[in-house]
Motif scaffolding. Structure first.
Motif: not given
Length: 206
Positions: A62-85
């Motif tokens: 239940t993120p407040d988008f100020r100090t807490s956030w949805p899960v993101h950029c988990v180590a080793g995940s595709k989401g943590a990879a640098l964008h292809r552009n």
């Protein structure tokens, strides 16, 4: 003395289609690539990555988008990879931050082994060793070892990690510039406030 470009968190999860997308993130990745190809101003180019393993309350259902956030950029995940552009050919070093805490500033980052850095659409994989060799070299250490005294900050997001990185840079004694055409934020008003705060702190915003 030398000048470095610091590219902050241009990662899949912060671009369109990611779990915490910033509007215009993918286009910004392309624009930063053009900046790299057209500019001869930089002696070094480095990039930071959010690289979360267990960041505690930084992740929330239940993120407040100020100090807490949805899960993101988990180590080793595709989401943590640098964008292809983002063209990574000329990037000299990568710094991962936030393994066990929020890690907003690039100056919290530690040097990543180059062969572990994922880009674009590569298959997700776990790093061979989250505490691999090089993990004791901070961004500040690396910049000073390379006689960098001026930094230019671009990337995502203006109101969070760009802001924190630029503030830490100016507080560490680097001549610091943020290029407003090469950053994008979560919230437009908060981003403008962040740029004003940076200018008042001595950062050149142009």
């Amino acid at each position: 003395m030398a000048k470095a470009l610091i590219i902050v968190d241009v990662q899949n999860d912060f671009c369109e289609g990611g779990s915490l997308a910033v509007e215009g993130g993918a286009d910004l990745a392309s624009e930063i690539s053009e900046l790299i190809s057209e500019s001869r101003d930089f002696d070094f180019i480095v990039a930071t990555q959010d690289w979360h393993i267990d960041p505690g309350s930084h992740f929330s259902d239940t993120p407040d988008f100020r100090t807490s956030w949805p899960v993101h950029c988990v180590a080793g995940s595709k989401g943590a990879a640098l964008h292809r552009n983002l063209d990574t050919e000329d990037i000299d070093a990568y710094f991962r931050k936030g393994k066990y805490h929020a890690g907003y500033s690039g100056f919290d980052g530690l040097l990543a082994p180059e062969d572990e850095v994922m880009v674009g659409e590569r298959e997700a994989h776990e790093p061979a060793d989250p505490e691999a060799a090089g993990a004791d070299v901070s961004l500040d250490d690396w910049l000073r070892e390379n006689d960098v005294d001026d930094v230019v900050v671009v990337g995502l997001a203006t109101d969070f990690c760009v802001r924190a990185t630029a503030l830490d840079a100016i507080n560490a004694g680097y001549g610091t510039t943020v290029l407003r055409d090469y950053v994008a934020g979560v919230d437009a008003d908060a981003s403008e406030e962040a740029l004003q705060e940076l200018a008042e702190a001595g950062v050149e915003v142009k």
